[in-house]
Design a protein around this motif. Structure first.
Motif, PDB file in Angstrom:
ATOM      1  N   ASN B 245      36.827 -46.746  31.555  1.00  0.00           N
ATOM      2  CA  ASN B 245      35.896 -46.385  30.475  1.00  0.00           C
ATOM      3  C   ASN B 245      34.479 -46.131  30.974  1.00  0.00           C
ATOM      4  OD1 ASN B 245      37.813 -46.387  28.443  1.00  0.00           O
ATOM      5  ND2 ASN B 245      37.613 -48.596  28.134  1.00  0.00           N
ATOM      6  N   GLY B 246      34.341 -46.085  32.288  1.00  0.00           N
ATOM      7  CA  GLY B 246      33.054 -45.694  32.865  1.00  0.00           C
ATOM      8  C   GLY B 246      33.144 -44.280  33.401  1.00  0.00           C
ATOM      9  N   THR B 247      32.022 -43.759  33.831  1.00  0.00           N
ATOM     10  CA  THR B 247      32.013 -42.405  34.374  1.00  0.00           C
ATOM     11  C   THR B 247      30.749 -42.234  35.200  1.00  0.00           C
ATOM     12  OG1 THR B 247      32.237 -40.070  33.792  1.00  0.00           O
ATOM     13  CG2 THR B 247      30.869 -41.399  32.350  1.00  0.00           C
ATOM     14  N   TYR B 248      30.612 -41.079  35.816  1.00  0.00           N
ATOM     15  CA  TYR B 248      29.399 -40.810  36.588  1.00  0.00           C
ATOM     16  C   TYR B 248      28.452 -39.938  35.784  1.00  0.00           C
ATOM     17  CZ  TYR B 248      32.136 -42.543  40.506  1.00  0.00           C
ATOM     18  OH  TYR B 248      32.901 -43.332  41.336  1.00  0.00           O
ATOM     19  N   VAL B 249      27.179 -40.130  36.038  1.00  0.00           N
ATOM     20  CA  VAL B 249      26.150 -39.330  35.390  1.00  0.00           C
ATOM     21  C   VAL B 249      25.301 -38.682  36.483  1.00  0.00           C
ATOM     22  CG1 VAL B 249      24.004 -39.472  34.058  1.00  0.00           C
ATOM     23  CG2 VAL B 249      26.053 -40.681  33.273  1.00  0.00           C
ATOM     24  N   VAL B 250      25.152 -37.393  36.382  1.00  0.00           N
ATOM     25  CA  VAL B 250      24.274 -36.664  37.292  1.00  0.00           C
ATOM     26  C   VAL B 250      22.998 -36.374  36.528  1.00  0.00           C
ATOM     27  CG1 VAL B 250      23.955 -34.545  38.619  1.00  0.00           C
ATOM     28  CG2 VAL B 250      26.236 -35.594  38.449  1.00  0.00           C
ATOM     29  N   LEU B 251      21.883 -36.825  37.068  1.00  0.00           N
ATOM     30  CA  LEU B 251      20.595 -36.597  36.413  1.00  0.00           C
ATOM     31  C   LEU B 251      19.714 -35.803  37.357  1.00  0.00           C
ATOM     32  CD1 LEU B 251      18.403 -37.128  34.251  1.00  0.00           C
ATOM     33  CD2 LEU B 251      18.084 -39.391  35.226  1.00  0.00           C
ATOM     34  N   ARG B 252      19.204 -34.703  36.880  1.00  0.00           N
ATOM     35  CA  ARG B 252      18.297 -33.882  37.695  1.00  0.00           C
ATOM     36  C   ARG B 252      17.137 -33.401  36.844  1.00  0.00           C
ATOM     37  NH1 ARG B 252      20.516 -31.615  42.594  1.00  0.00           N
ATOM     38  NH2 ARG B 252      19.981 -29.429  42.331  1.00  0.00           N
ATOM     39  N   GLN B 253      15.954 -33.559  37.377  1.00  0.00           N
ATOM     40  CA  GLN B 253      14.776 -33.044  36.684  1.00  0.00           C
ATOM     41  C   GLN B 253      14.511 -31.626  37.181  1.00  0.00           C
ATOM     42  OE1 GLN B 253      11.196 -35.371  37.136  1.00  0.00           O
ATOM     43  NE2 GLN B 253      10.114 -34.201  35.558  1.00  0.00           N
ATOM     44  N   LEU B 254      14.611 -30.671  36.282  1.00  0.00           N
ATOM     45  CA  LEU B 254      14.486 -29.261  36.652  1.00  0.00           C
ATOM     46  C   LEU B 254      13.266 -28.642  35.969  1.00  0.00           C
ATOM     47  CD1 LEU B 254      18.247 -28.274  36.134  1.00  0.00           C
ATOM     48  CD2 LEU B 254      17.155 -29.029  38.254  1.00  0.00           C
ATOM     49  N   LEU B 379      30.397 -31.981  31.258  1.00  0.00           N
ATOM     50  CA  LEU B 379      29.995 -32.382  29.912  1.00  0.00           C
ATOM     51  C   LEU B 379      28.486 -32.592  29.990  1.00  0.00           C
ATOM     52  CD1 LEU B 379      30.941 -33.299  27.064  1.00  0.00           C
ATOM     53  CD2 LEU B 379      31.225 -35.584  28.007  1.00  0.00           C
ATOM     54  N   ARG B 380      27.756 -31.708  29.335  1.00  0.00           N
ATOM     55  CA  ARG B 380      26.289 -31.725  29.507  1.00  0.00           C
ATOM     56  C   ARG B 380      25.619 -32.523  28.403  1.00  0.00           C
ATOM     57  NH1 ARG B 380      24.880 -26.081  28.980  1.00  0.00           N
ATOM     58  NH2 ARG B 380      26.792 -26.026  27.765  1.00  0.00           N
ATOM     59  N   ARG B 381      24.682 -33.346  28.791  1.00  0.00           N
ATOM     60  CA  ARG B 381      23.967 -34.175  27.835  1.00  0.00           C
ATOM     61  C   ARG B 381      22.463 -34.122  28.080  1.00  0.00           C
ATOM     62  NH1 ARG B 381      27.780 -34.111  24.449  1.00  0.00           N
ATOM     63  NH2 ARG B 381      29.326 -35.788  24.400  1.00  0.00           N
ATOM     64  N   GLY B 382      21.975 -33.043  28.677  1.00  0.00           N
ATOM     65  CA  GLY B 382      20.570 -32.950  29.051  1.00  0.00           C
ATOM     66  C   GLY B 382      19.654 -32.738  27.855  1.00  0.00           C
ATOM     67  N   ARG B 383      18.384 -32.945  28.094  1.00  0.00           N
ATOM     68  CA  ARG B 383      17.365 -32.697  27.074  1.00  0.00           C
ATOM     69  C   ARG B 383      16.182 -31.991  27.713  1.00  0.00           C
ATOM     70  NH1 ARG B 383      17.120 -36.927  22.253  1.00  0.00           N
ATOM     71  NH2 ARG B 383      19.363 -37.202  21.987  1.00  0.00           N
ATOM     72  N   GLU B 384      15.516 -31.179  26.916  1.00  0.00           N
ATOM     73  CA  GLU B 384      14.342 -30.465  27.393  1.00  0.00           C
ATOM     74  C   GLU B 384      13.184 -31.432  27.576  1.00  0.00           C
ATOM     75  OE1 GLU B 384      16.326 -29.316  24.814  1.00  0.00           O
ATOM     76  OE2 GLU B 384      17.232 -27.900  26.230  1.00  0.00           O
ATOM     77  N   TYR B 385      12.204 -31.009  28.340  1.00  0.00           N
ATOM     78  CA  TYR B 385      10.951 -31.765  28.364  1.00  0.00           C
ATOM     79  C   TYR B 385       9.777 -30.783  28.403  1.00  0.00           C
ATOM     80  CZ  TYR B 385      10.181 -31.142  33.458  1.00  0.00           C
ATOM     81  OH  TYR B 385       9.961 -30.643  34.718  1.00  0.00           O
ATOM     82  N   PHE B 409      18.206 -32.495  33.206  1.00  0.00           N
ATOM     83  CA  PHE B 409      19.629 -32.154  33.208  1.00  0.00           C
ATOM     84  C   PHE B 409      20.462 -33.422  33.361  1.00  0.00           C
ATOM     85  CE2 PHE B 409      23.475 -31.388  35.686  1.00  0.00           C
ATOM     86  CZ  PHE B 409      24.088 -30.390  34.965  1.00  0.00           C
ATOM     87  N   VAL B 410      21.415 -33.577  32.472  1.00  0.00           N
ATOM     88  CA  VAL B 410      22.327 -34.714  32.550  1.00  0.00           C
ATOM     89  C   VAL B 410      23.738 -34.169  32.394  1.00  0.00           C
ATOM     90  CG1 VAL B 410      23.155 -36.796  31.387  1.00  0.00           C
ATOM     91  CG2 VAL B 410      20.696 -36.379  31.577  1.00  0.00           C
ATOM     92  N   CYS B 411      24.624 -34.506  33.303  1.00  0.00           N
ATOM     93  CA  CYS B 411      26.022 -34.203  33.033  1.00  0.00           C
ATOM     94  C   CYS B 411      26.884 -35.392  33.385  1.00  0.00           C
ATOM     95  CB  CYS B 411      26.485 -32.922  33.715  1.00  0.00           C
ATOM     96  SG  CYS B 411      26.898 -33.097  35.431  1.00  0.00           S
ATOM     97  N   VAL B 412      27.970 -35.487  32.662  1.00  0.00           N
ATOM     98  CA  VAL B 412      28.857 -36.631  32.724  1.00  0.00           C
ATOM     99  C   VAL B 412      30.195 -36.156  33.278  1.00  0.00           C
ATOM    100  CG1 VAL B 412      30.158 -38.209  31.245  1.00  0.00           C
ATOM    101  CG2 VAL B 412      27.744 -37.762  30.762  1.00  0.00           C
ATOM    102  N   GLY B 413      30.764 -36.892  34.234  1.00  0.00           N
ATOM    103  CA  GLY B 413      32.066 -36.498  34.753  1.00  0.00           C
ATOM    104  C   GLY B 413      32.634 -37.566  35.661  1.00  0.00           C
ATOM    105  N   ALA B 414      33.957 -37.564  35.803  1.00  0.00           N
ATOM    106  CA  ALA B 414      34.612 -38.620  36.576  1.00  0.00           C
ATOM    107  C   ALA B 414      34.697 -38.281  38.058  1.00  0.00           C
ATOM    108  CB  ALA B 414      36.016 -38.876  36.022  1.00  0.00           C
TER     109      ALA B 414
END
Lengths: 424, 502
Positions: B245-254, B379-385, B409-414
């Motif tokens: 029930n966990g996953t990886y999150v990739v976070l990048r500030q673009l 699976l993208r979950r990013g938000r603007e800034y 930028f946020v994306c979720v994946g196993a």
């Protein structure tokens, strides 16, 4: 491929010498002092590597004692035309550098006749794959220059931008004809196929099916028995595909992705027993037939990214070496293996110790994605020196350029012109 | 896999971000933290009100999500051999070695050496993502920072802004997302002959079969007291599944150069605003309101619909546009998701399928060059800034105090390697994607030349029946300012991490 035992005590020294030939990690300086690859105009790719198998313990999975196989130094090249002539050329023009390189090999003395020694250490591959049989280095370069010139011509001729395809085709043909006349472009007509090569190829084309047909019944019986035996072996053959340590991966990946293509080199031991060896040898023989006669126009089954590949059995068939030149990074290469040609990979490599479990030689195996990727990385060897005569050009680029050239030979109808213009 | 035997997903153990975008929680920020006192950090984590994935009415007014880097797990006292059993990409870290950076296109201006955070010495230990209803974020932040004082050092705080579902270049954001197979009905075995938007749960959550029908590598622990609360691994029941029930999150500030983007489009459109918009839409592969450039409306794609808007926006593939005449092959959405299946064309029968599999059938140039999409979804979950900037205003020169704007930028994946890294490397940054040459993603490309390809700043727009339109001078529009790989644990795994003893 020239293959010679390395003086194991001098391996580190040998690797340092090899590294001195590079411009970037693992990528040869084309004009390096030891072996200035760029001087050899028939050479597509070349590599030098120390074959230091990290997986020799694998046989212990079968209760066999570890066997100290030799550490080899290998020189591989993908060349146009015949190999003996190329070797002669090589020995003549890079004699002192080659002597330095081979001086790390056991028994190589300063007094050695270089060409004779290289010929004596030549090992032929069980299977060769060539992306486009007959396309020479010269063709590649001339066609790339042609495509660049056409693109540049179109950029500075905005009047053609919206023209119908046939008009574009006519205008480009005229432009290219003028460039050829002025000597700014060259398009060497294809050299005639050497008669001996053609003859051998025809004999192979007919001979292999004939042979198969002739021995169809005994072969079918043996094959069936072998398959049943293999299916039973498949149920018990151990898998050995742990994740490779970060240090080893770093050592391999530092050499990768400096160009749009990469070399791949790997070695592993075959599963013990005559059935596995015979299966591997038979499959490689069949694959060689298909790469000669079927998969010789831009793709190996569904894979478009391999320029050259070869499979070599070593040490009386105890080990298999695989070397290829492919487009993209290792992850996309493995993705192609898994998602496009898993059956083909399984047929050959499932005869290797530790391969992810297959069913009936073709199913499963590479489809076990993570195990397969671990397996491949585990058997991968660092390619110490890699030379690519045409950096930046993928196999698809080469095919496109060839098609652009072919389309210039004649007038085209509307649909032909549209397809041709779409290449530009 | 037998779907009957498959256990159903315990939503109360999954962090909500996997299931929800929390769009109604329009305020949000991401704290990048380093552990300064492991005991206090664990204590705070044990009580942290992390939002789960249970659907609630009314929907919550705020949400907190937590994810850890590999160094963060170590700092909290998770044993090194446990951390080492996570994926190699996660353990190595986004900026961990130059070879990875090279593959990701994090070179030149994007190189980790230039990052604000995530590079050497500035890798966060964890991120705490906070979301709140309008006006609620400040209070939530004040509460959290007061509570965790002394436990963490704040490495950074990534702001987000709500631009009403439009990203900074002015295009509708997040139009296409994979449909997760929450009910575990999908059988991914064998060739998938048509594009499907439904993706196996194991692609996005650890502990479930992925698109290969296999369980992705993750730490499986011995059944000791410390691990007793963790779920047994479905594939190895004797072991406890830290990944479940966990996953990886990739976070990048673009950072996005919105002015550069629109000024480029205007310059190449002779100042014609409509043409500039069309050109920009060709870069993206959708119009500003999200409509695809190829005809949409197909209702037969699994996982798309039944809402008419979804069908209109996502009911399409590129099968009828093989040359990219309507939507350039290099357009951002086409690179990010080529919408193909396992074989180049759906075969009519088993024999045709065999022939296609062997690569023996009729073949047109440029066909079958991209990988099958289903193994490479994000699976993208990013938000603007930063503040939005309308296209018209973007044509004006930047004032001296011009605000920074971009995407968190946020994306979720196993599987970071097969999903984010593959997409980034083989599809977005590659100058050779799908038979193209000399061009990388028009939005994301770093334009760095590579040996043999001096031009990496191109873009081609094929035109029906004549020469394609070609640009060769795209500037870099997006610059990476920071990034890291995180593990977003399930809630039971979070309690394990929080209870971990040094």
């Amino acid at each position: 491929m020239i293959l010679a035992r390395l003086d194991a005590s001098r391996m580190a020294e040998c690797r340092r010498t090899l590294a001195s030939m590079n411009g970037l990690p693992g990528t040869a300086n084309p004009r390096n002092a030891l072996l200035p690859f760029a001087q050899f105009e028939r050479l597509h790719f070349a590599r030098l590597l120390v074959i230091d198998d990290q997986t020799l313990d694998d046989v212990t999975l079968y209760g066999l004692p570890r066997r100290e196989e030799p550490v080899y130094l290998a020189l591989l090249g993908d060349v146009d035309g015949d190999v003996p002539t190329f070797l002669r050329d090589l020995a003549q023009r890079a004699e002192s550098g080659l002597r330095t390189i081979f001086s790390y090999c056991a028994g190589f003395s300063a007094a050695e006749d270089l060409l004779g020694w290289m010929s004596a250490h030549e090992v032929s591959a069980r299977t060769n794959y060539t992306n486009w049989v007959g396309r020479t280095v010269g063709n590649v370069r001339e066609e790339a220059a042609l495509a660049d010139a056409i693109l540049e011509y179109l950029q500075r001729t905005p009047s053609l931008a919206q023209s119908p395809a046939r008009d574009v085709h006519t205008a480009v043909r005229a432009f290219v004809a003028e460039e050829l006349r002025a000597g700014r472009l060259t398009l060497t007509p294809p050299a005639p196929t050497p008669l001996s090569w053609w003859l051998r190829n025809v004999v192979n084309l007919i001979g292999v099916p004939l042979l198969l047909l002739l021995f169809a019944i005994p072969l079918a019986i043996v094959a069936l028995a072998a398959l049943v035996r293999i299916r039973s072996l498949e149920r018990t053959d151990p898998e050995l595909c742990p994740r490779v340590g970060a240090e080893r991966v770093a050592l391999l990946s530092v050499l990768e992705d400096h160009d749009v293509m990469n070399p791949f080199s790997a070695i592993g031991s075959l599963k013990p027993g005559i059935v596995r060896l015979a299966t591997a040898a038979f499959v490689l023989w069949l694959v060689d037939y298909t790469t000669r006669h079927i998969y010789n126009r831009g793709r190996l089954a569904r894979v478009h990214t391999i320029h050259f590949a070869r499979w070599v059995l070593l040490d009386q068939g105890r080990r298999l070496l695989f070397c290829s030149n492919y487009d993209g990074s290792l992850d996309s290469y493995m993705d192609d293996f898994i998602n496009k040609v898993a059956f083909g990979l399984n047929l050959v490599f499932s005869n290797g110790i530790g391969y992810p479990a297959t069913q009936w030689l073709v199913a499963g195996g590479a489809k076990d994605e993570q195990k397969f990727k671990n397996f491949l990385r585990r058997h991968q060897l660092p390619t110490d020196v890699w030379y690519n005569a045409n950096p930046g050009l993928t196999a698809v680029d080469l095919e496109r350029n060839g098609r652009i050239r072919d389309g210039l030979q004649a007038e085209l109808d509307e649909s032909g012109a549209r397809a041709w213009v779409a290449l530009l | 896999m037998n779907p009957v035997a498959a256990r159903s997903v315990d939503f109360s153990d999954v962090q909500g971000l996997v299931r929800f975008g929390y769009v109604h929680l329009t305020e949000g920020c991401y704290y990048l933290l380093r552990v300064s006192d492991a005991a206090r950090a664990r204590s705070w984590l044990r009580g942290a009100p992390v939002a789960d994935a249970v659907e609630r009415k009314p929907s919550p007014s705020e949400a907190m999500q937590i994810a850890f880097t590999a160094t963060g797990l170590l700092a909290l006292g998770v044993p090194p051999d446990v951390v080492a059993a996570f994926s190699a990409e996660f353990v190595g870290g986004m900026s961990g070695d130059e070879s990875r950076s090279r593959r990701l296109g994090d070179v030149g201006a994007n190189a980790p050496a230039n990052w604000r955070w995530g590079g050497a010495g500035a890798v966060p230990h964890l991120t705490v993502m906070l979301f709140a209803q309008p006006g609620g974020l400040a209070a939530l932040e004040a509460r959290c920072t007061a509570e965790w004082a002394g436990a963490f050092e704040i490495l950074g705080r990534l702001d987000t802004s709500n631009l009403g579902g439009v990203e900074q270049f002015g295009f509708t954001d997040g139009v296409s997302q994979p449909a997760l197979d929450w009910n575990r009905q999908r059988d991914p075995a064998g060739d998938q002959l048509g594009y499907s938007n439904v993706v196996a749960l194991g692609e996005f959550l650890l502990g479930y079969p992925n698109e290969y029908g296999k369980y992705t590598e993750r730490p499986l622990l011995d059944d000791t007291a410390a691990a007793a609360e963790l779920a047994p691994a479905e594939d190895v029941p004797a072991k406890r599944d830290l990944g479940c029930n966990g996953t990886y999150v990739v976070l990048r500030q673009l950072r996005q150069d919105v002015r550069g983007f629109w000024q480029f489009a205007a310059r190449h459109s002779g100042g014609d605003a409509t043409q500039a918009v069309t050109l920009a839409a060709n870069f993206v592969g959708r119009t500003q309101d999200g409509a695809p450039l190829v005809a949409g409306g197909a209702t037969t794609i699994p996982g798309i619909g039944p809402k008419p808007a979804d069908i209109a926006l996502n009911g399409f593939t590129f099968d009828d546009d093989p040359d990219g005449v309507r939507c350039p092959k290099g357009a951002h959405v086409r690179r990010s998701n080529p919408r193909n299946a396992d074989l180049p064309r759906p075969p009519a029968n088993v024999l045709a399928q065999l022939i296609a599999t062997l690569g023996l059938g009729p073949h047109r140039f440029g066909e079958d060059l991209t990988s099958s999409t289903r193994f490479h979804r994000l699976l993208r979950r990013g938000r603007e800034y930063g503040p939005g900037l309308p296209a018209v205003d973007a044509l004006q020169p930047a004032p001296p105090d011009d605000a920074e704007r971009g995407l968190q930028f946020v994306c979720v994946g196993a599987n970071i390697g097969r999903q984010f890294e593959f997409l980034q490397n083989a599809w977005l940054m590659s100058t050779k994607f799908d038979g193209l040459s000399g061009e990388s993603d028009p939005l994301m490309g770093n334009r760095q030349p590579i040996p043999g390809c001096p031009v990496a700043a191109g873009f081609s727009m094929p035109r029906e029946g004549t020469v394609q339109r070609r640009f060769d001078d795209l500037p870099q529009f997006v610059t990476v300012l920071g990034g890291a790989y995180f593990f977003m644990p399930g809630l039971r795994a979070l309690r394990y991490i929080a209870g971990a003893s040094v």
